[in-house]
Design a protein around this motif. Structure first.
Motif, PDB file in Angstrom:
ATOM      1  N   ASN A 133       9.612  -8.026  -4.740  1.00 30.81           N
ATOM      2  CA  ASN A 133      10.362  -8.591  -3.868  1.00 30.81           C
ATOM      3  C   ASN A 133       9.228  -9.220  -2.734  1.00 30.81           C
ATOM      4  OD1 ASN A 133      12.779  -6.793  -3.193  1.00 30.81           O
ATOM      5  ND2 ASN A 133      12.176  -5.349  -4.472  1.00 30.81           N
ATOM      6  N   GLY A 134       8.070  -9.879  -3.270  1.00 30.95           N
ATOM      7  CA  GLY A 134       7.407 -10.530  -2.228  1.00 30.95           C
ATOM      8  C   GLY A 134       6.085 -10.438  -2.233  1.00 30.95           C
ATOM      9  N   CYS A 135       5.265  -9.017  -2.905  1.00 35.24           N
ATOM     10  CA  CYS A 135       4.022  -8.394  -2.339  1.00 35.24           C
ATOM     11  C   CYS A 135       3.254  -9.166  -3.403  1.00 35.24           C
ATOM     12  CB  CYS A 135       4.150  -7.749  -3.162  1.00 35.24           C
ATOM     13  SG  CYS A 135       4.807  -6.232  -1.523  1.00 35.24           S
ATOM     14  N   ASN A 136       1.630  -9.991  -3.027  1.00 33.31           N
ATOM     15  CA  ASN A 136       1.212 -10.489  -3.874  1.00 33.31           C
ATOM     16  C   ASN A 136       0.740  -9.533  -4.426  1.00 33.31           C
ATOM     17  OD1 ASN A 136       1.091 -12.088  -1.053  1.00 33.31           O
ATOM     18  ND2 ASN A 136       0.667 -13.543  -2.914  1.00 33.31           N
ATOM     19  N   GLU A 137       0.335  -8.369  -4.260  1.00 34.71           N
ATOM     20  CA  GLU A 137      -0.350  -7.147  -4.147  1.00 34.71           C
ATOM     21  C   GLU A 137      -0.659  -5.629  -4.538  1.00 34.71           C
ATOM     22  OE1 GLU A 137      -3.687  -6.516  -7.215  1.00 34.71           O
ATOM     23  OE2 GLU A 137      -3.986  -7.923  -6.164  1.00 34.71           O
ATOM     24  N   PHE A 138      -0.456  -5.027  -5.447  1.00 33.88           N
ATOM     25  CA  PHE A 138      -0.111  -3.405  -4.914  1.00 33.88           C
ATOM     26  C   PHE A 138      -1.181  -2.547  -4.895  1.00 33.88           C
ATOM     27  CE2 PHE A 138       1.555   0.483  -7.094  1.00 33.88           C
ATOM     28  CZ  PHE A 138       2.895   0.679  -6.779  1.00 33.88           C
TER      29      PHE A 138
ATOM     30  N   VAL B 168       0.530  -2.089  -0.385  1.00 32.09           N
ATOM     31  CA  VAL B 168      -0.116   0.036   0.099  1.00 32.09           C
ATOM     32  C   VAL B 168       0.826   1.239   0.006  1.00 32.09           C
ATOM     33  CG1 VAL B 168      -1.580   1.255   1.682  1.00 32.09           C
ATOM     34  CG2 VAL B 168      -1.767  -1.141   1.652  1.00 32.09           C
ATOM     35  N   THR B 169       0.941   2.285  -1.011  1.00 31.17           N
ATOM     36  CA  THR B 169       1.817   3.131  -1.172  1.00 31.17           C
ATOM     37  C   THR B 169       1.717   4.164  -2.357  1.00 31.17           C
ATOM     38  OG1 THR B 169       4.315   3.319  -2.360  1.00 31.17           O
ATOM     39  CG2 THR B 169       3.025   1.465  -3.229  1.00 31.17           C
ATOM     40  N   ALA B 170       1.969   4.987  -2.012  1.00 29.01           N
ATOM     41  CA  ALA B 170       2.430   6.688  -2.892  1.00 29.01           C
ATOM     42  C   ALA B 170       2.665   6.407  -4.334  1.00 29.01           C
ATOM     43  CB  ALA B 170       2.240   7.706  -2.138  1.00 29.01           C
ATOM     44  N   ASN B 171       3.994   5.140  -4.704  1.00 33.31           N
ATOM     45  CA  ASN B 171       4.317   5.178  -5.696  1.00 33.31           C
ATOM     46  C   ASN B 171       3.483   4.325  -6.404  1.00 33.31           C
ATOM     47  OD1 ASN B 171       6.150   5.873  -4.262  1.00 33.31           O
ATOM     48  ND2 ASN B 171       7.059   3.832  -3.233  1.00 33.31           N
ATOM     49  N   VAL B 172       3.142   5.198  -7.402  1.00 32.16           N
ATOM     50  CA  VAL B 172       2.183   4.474  -8.760  1.00 32.16           C
ATOM     51  C   VAL B 172       2.634   4.149 -10.208  1.00 32.16           C
ATOM     52  CG1 VAL B 172       0.251   6.046  -7.448  1.00 32.16           C
ATOM     53  CG2 VAL B 172       1.649   7.149  -9.657  1.00 32.16           C
ATOM     54  N   LEU B 173       4.016   4.505 -10.116  1.00 32.86           N
ATOM     55  CA  LEU B 173       4.519   4.076 -11.671  1.00 32.86           C
ATOM     56  C   LEU B 173       4.563   2.557 -11.988  1.00 32.86           C
ATOM     57  CD1 LEU B 173       7.442   6.621 -11.774  1.00 32.86           C
ATOM     58  CD2 LEU B 173       5.314   6.442 -12.290  1.00 32.86           C
ATOM     59  N   ASP B 174       4.885   1.920 -12.608  1.00 28.49           N
ATOM     60  CA  ASP B 174       4.277   0.612 -13.407  1.00 28.49           C
ATOM     61  C   ASP B 174       5.590  -0.157 -12.780  1.00 28.49           C
ATOM     62  OD1 ASP B 174       3.359  -1.473 -14.209  1.00 28.49           O
ATOM     63  OD2 ASP B 174       4.799  -1.901 -15.791  1.00 28.49           O
TER      64      ASP B 174
END
Length: 219
Positions: free
Chosen positions: A194-199, A179-185
């Motif tokens: 790095n192991g996250c399942n979803e963005f 869950v982040t403010a970084n919106v770039l692909d």
């Protein structure tokens, strides 16, 4: 003259016989002493060996009573396999409160306002807890049986990507949602790599957040 010679010969013979008798007595006594010494040595050797065995047996018994060793049977049966038990500690022994059937979600977020917003969005949808940095998130996942982690990326002490990599070392199955403010692909691909399942991007949309929780909650 002949009488003197005979007396001399007899005297010499007596002396020789006496000497031989004395020598025989001395040799016999010496033989007895040697036999006695050998007997004592044998007894001492046998006793020393038995004593050592007795001490070894006593030590083994004491060690066994103290739990210092285990037999092959114990290890094979798993009745005294401390290593196996220590390896089992972790995922299988984590704590889980009564959530009333709702998903149990860890929110790794250093901004308390952002956490409160997510808490409100997920009210009656999930039970949430907060970890204020990545290090705390790793510690909580080791201790508690969460359904998923909502992982902020930029946090103090340890960022979300580092925390995710550490969690994946001991739990490869728990869903982790960036869950982040970084919106770039590029940011999305980095999080997934790095192991996250979803963005999920900030600002968080309630319906989108609920949909993610519903997707990854424990069935």
């Amino acid at each position: 003259m002949f009488e003197s010679v005979n007396i001399y010969i007899v005297s010499v013979a007596v002396v020789v016989l006496a000497s031989v008798a004395l020598l025989f007595v001395l040799l016999k006594n010496k033989s007895r002493d040697d036999d006695a010494t050998d007997g004592r040595s044998s007894e001492k050797g046998a006793g020393g060996s038995d004593g050592a065995n007795t001490n070894d047996s006593a030590s083994a018994l004491a060690n066994g009573m103290a739990g210092g060793s285990s037999s092959d049977t114990d290890i094979q049966d798993g009745t005294n396999s401390g290593v196996s038990n220590s390896l089992a500690v972790g995922v299988e022994t984590r704590q889980r409160p009564d959530t009333g059937g709702l998903p149990y979600v860890l929110v790794a977020e250093d901004n308390i306002s952002n956490y409160k917003l997510i808490e409100v969005f997920l009210r009656n949808v999930a039970v949430t807890e907060n970890a204020v940095n990545g290090k705390k998130a790793v510690e909580r996942v080791k201790e508690m049986d969460y359904d998923m982690v909502l992982m902020d990326i930029k946090m103090p002490v340890m960022n979300g990507l580092e925390a995710t990599k550490l969690i994946r070392q001991f739990d490869k199955n728990i869903p982790i949602v960036a869950v982040t403010a970084n919106v770039l692909d590029f940011d999305r691909k980095t999080a997934l790599a790095n192991g996250c399942n979803e963005f999920v991007t900030k600002p968080v949309v309630r319906n989108q957040l609920i949909a993610v929780v519903e997707t990854y909650k424990r069935k």
